[in-house]
Design a protein around this motif. Sequence first.
Motif, PDB file in Angstrom:
ATOM      1  N   PHE A 189       0.830  -1.203   0.000  1.00  0.00           N
ATOM      2  CA  PHE A 189       0.000   0.000   0.000  1.00  0.00           C
ATOM      3  C   PHE A 189       0.868   1.259   0.000  1.00  0.00           C
ATOM      4  CE2 PHE A 189       0.884  -0.411   4.503  1.00  0.00           C
ATOM      5  CZ  PHE A 189       0.957   0.900   4.958  1.00  0.00           C
ATOM      6  N   LEU A 190       2.047   1.209   0.670  1.00  0.00           N
ATOM      7  CA  LEU A 190       2.931   2.370   0.680  1.00  0.00           C
ATOM      8  C   LEU A 190       3.530   2.608  -0.703  1.00  0.00           C
ATOM      9  CD1 LEU A 190       4.179   4.555   2.473  1.00  0.00           C
ATOM     10  CD2 LEU A 190       6.053   2.979   2.971  1.00  0.00           C
ATOM     11  N   PHE A 191       3.880   1.528  -1.371  1.00  0.00           N
ATOM     12  CA  PHE A 191       4.386   1.639  -2.735  1.00  0.00           C
ATOM     13  C   PHE A 191       3.303   2.172  -3.673  1.00  0.00           C
ATOM     14  CE2 PHE A 191       5.780  -0.327  -6.828  1.00  0.00           C
ATOM     15  CZ  PHE A 191       6.981   0.362  -6.941  1.00  0.00           C
ATOM     16  N   ALA A 192       2.051   1.758  -3.432  1.00  0.00           N
ATOM     17  CA  ALA A 192       0.934   2.252  -4.244  1.00  0.00           C
ATOM     18  C   ALA A 192       0.747   3.749  -4.064  1.00  0.00           C
ATOM     19  CB  ALA A 192      -0.347   1.505  -3.870  1.00  0.00           C
ATOM     20  N   ILE A 193       0.831   4.223  -2.821  1.00  0.00           N
ATOM     21  CA  ILE A 193       0.699   5.662  -2.562  1.00  0.00           C
ATOM     22  C   ILE A 193       1.836   6.424  -3.227  1.00  0.00           C
ATOM     23  CG2 ILE A 193       0.726   7.420  -0.752  1.00  0.00           C
ATOM     24  CD1 ILE A 193      -0.649   5.421   1.072  1.00  0.00           C
ATOM     25  N   LEU A 194       3.046   5.872  -3.148  1.00  0.00           N
ATOM     26  CA  LEU A 194       4.194   6.515  -3.788  1.00  0.00           C
ATOM     27  C   LEU A 194       3.990   6.634  -5.292  1.00  0.00           C
ATOM     28  CD1 LEU A 194       7.117   7.593  -3.590  1.00  0.00           C
ATOM     29  CD2 LEU A 194       7.899   5.229  -3.859  1.00  0.00           C
ATOM     30  N   LEU A 195       3.536   5.557  -5.929  1.00  0.00           N
ATOM     31  CA  LEU A 195       3.279   5.607  -7.369  1.00  0.00           C
ATOM     32  C   LEU A 195       2.189   6.603  -7.711  1.00  0.00           C
ATOM     33  CD1 LEU A 195       3.366   1.792  -8.267  1.00  0.00           C
ATOM     34  CD2 LEU A 195       5.138   3.490  -8.712  1.00  0.00           C
ATOM     35  N   LEU A 196       1.149   6.639  -6.876  1.00  0.00           N
ATOM     36  CA  LEU A 196       0.031   7.548  -7.132  1.00  0.00           C
ATOM     37  C   LEU A 196       0.470   9.002  -7.028  1.00  0.00           C
ATOM     38  CD1 LEU A 196      -3.048   7.501  -7.690  1.00  0.00           C
ATOM     39  CD2 LEU A 196      -3.394   7.692  -5.225  1.00  0.00           C
ATOM     40  N   VAL A 197       1.252   9.319  -6.001  1.00  0.00           N
ATOM     41  CA  VAL A 197       1.703  10.704  -5.804  1.00  0.00           C
ATOM     42  C   VAL A 197       2.661  11.129  -6.909  1.00  0.00           C
ATOM     43  CG1 VAL A 197       3.015  12.227  -4.284  1.00  0.00           C
ATOM     44  CG2 VAL A 197       1.339  10.652  -3.317  1.00  0.00           C
TER      45      VAL A 197
ATOM     46  N   GLY B 244      -7.934 -10.548  -3.572  1.00  0.00           N
ATOM     47  CA  GLY B 244      -8.045  -9.134  -3.842  1.00  0.00           C
ATOM     48  C   GLY B 244      -7.159  -8.345  -2.900  1.00  0.00           C
ATOM     49  N   SER B 245      -7.044  -7.092  -3.142  1.00  0.00           N
ATOM     50  CA  SER B 245      -6.278  -6.205  -2.278  1.00  0.00           C
ATOM     51  C   SER B 245      -7.161  -5.018  -1.963  1.00  0.00           C
ATOM     52  CB  SER B 245      -4.978  -5.775  -2.960  1.00  0.00           C
ATOM     53  OG  SER B 245      -4.271  -4.876  -2.145  1.00  0.00           O
ATOM     54  N   LEU B 246      -7.712  -5.029  -0.758  1.00  0.00           N
ATOM     55  CA  LEU B 246      -8.626  -3.967  -0.358  1.00  0.00           C
ATOM     56  C   LEU B 246      -7.957  -2.607  -0.423  1.00  0.00           C
ATOM     57  CD1 LEU B 246     -11.197  -2.806   0.935  1.00  0.00           C
ATOM     58  CD2 LEU B 246     -10.247  -3.450   3.162  1.00  0.00           C
ATOM     59  N   ILE B 247      -6.732  -2.518   0.091  1.00  0.00           N
ATOM     60  CA  ILE B 247      -6.062  -1.218   0.144  1.00  0.00           C
ATOM     61  C   ILE B 247      -5.714  -0.739  -1.258  1.00  0.00           C
ATOM     62  CG2 ILE B 247      -4.058   0.009   1.053  1.00  0.00           C
ATOM     63  CD1 ILE B 247      -4.043  -1.868   3.391  1.00  0.00           C
ATOM     64  N   ILE B 248      -5.196  -1.639  -2.104  1.00  0.00           N
ATOM     65  CA  ILE B 248      -4.867  -1.256  -3.477  1.00  0.00           C
ATOM     66  C   ILE B 248      -6.126  -0.799  -4.209  1.00  0.00           C
ATOM     67  CG2 ILE B 248      -3.966  -2.058  -5.686  1.00  0.00           C
ATOM     68  CD1 ILE B 248      -1.831  -1.768  -3.599  1.00  0.00           C
ATOM     69  N   GLU B 249      -7.214  -1.544  -4.041  1.00  0.00           N
ATOM     70  CA  GLU B 249      -8.463  -1.171  -4.696  1.00  0.00           C
ATOM     71  C   GLU B 249      -8.981   0.164  -4.190  1.00  0.00           C
ATOM     72  OE1 GLU B 249     -11.179  -4.347  -4.157  1.00  0.00           O
ATOM     73  OE2 GLU B 249      -9.989  -5.808  -5.276  1.00  0.00           O
TER      74      GLU B 249
END
Length: 364
Positions: free
Chosen positions: A181-189, A299-304
């Motif tokens: 989830f931290l990597f996802a936030i980094l990619l999103l930002v 599934g990945s709740l946080i990623i989704e």
Amino acid sequence: MAAYIFRRLLLMIPTLLGIMVINFTLVQFVPGGPVEQVLAQLEGGGDAFANISGSGGDLGVETNVVSGGSERYVGARGLPEEFIKELEAQFGFDKPPLERFLNMMWNYMRFDFGESYFRSISVFDLVLEKMPVSITLGLWSTLIAYLVSIPLGIRKAVRDGSDFDTWTSGIIIVAYAIPGFLFAILLLVLFAGGSYFQWFPARGLTSAEWDTFGPIRKVLDYFHHIALPVLASTIAAFATLTLLTKNSFLDEIKKQYVTTAKAKGLSENAVLYGHVFRNAMLIIISGFPALFVSVFFGGSLIIETIFSLDGLGRLGFEAALNRDYPVIFGTLFVFTLIGLVVGLLSDLMYVWIDPRIDFESRET
């Protein structure tokens, strides 16, 4: 082999029944239920994501209730007893738990999973509606992890101790340590937030005008949307699978048959891919079905949530919070059954990869 498969299929029946009994029993002791959810909605609450988003009000604030009504439900004070009984009958709680469980299992044996309490749609159709997101995350994450990790792991095993092995091991350890989830936030930002780059869309599986696109543009738009979620989902599996491949190949390379093959004059590639590959990849390839299903259905709740994707992970979370029992038990039954079948397929893949393995000689 046929006898072994038949025994495994028979063992699925008590396993599936036991899982359903345990979960059904636990649900009976969990506070709240669908009746309480309806009563909360009548008072303006009942949103599964209200507390997460901060719109559910402050903790500790008491709601005004009127004395009287049913004592079984806190939110029912002031409501007619007949209304509460109608709600119980509507959700089937006017019957004893044993009768409800037997009726549920009888319906599930006929693959009749009923309708969602709060969505007015059958559980089967609801799962199909959420399936594209889970297919996207599960399929592409698993394929990318295998396509990248296996060649990289083999290369690391062949060049064990070299600078290449050291640097890639450092990168893999860092990737494994970063939560998804931290990597996802980094990619999103960085790549979708607009603060630095706006290379990818921040939400959704496709664009709003996707239906008006041509075939090629539809494919490009699809991959453009899934790039960041799939990359965020792949990072942990990629690191684990790479190290597993390397260690598996290292174990095989040190064995006597490899030395014998080299002594007979075989080239390194012939030894590596003609002899070592099958033995080293046994544990890796045989685990592919289980890995795929775990990513696909878990599934990945946080990623989704981060990428605003509506998949099975979020569906399961909402169903648990809303006490939507048909969705909870229906999906649990289907996914458990598929998991048991995939476990059998994993064993059969052992035989397909290495014919020397014979399950017929096993007693169970």
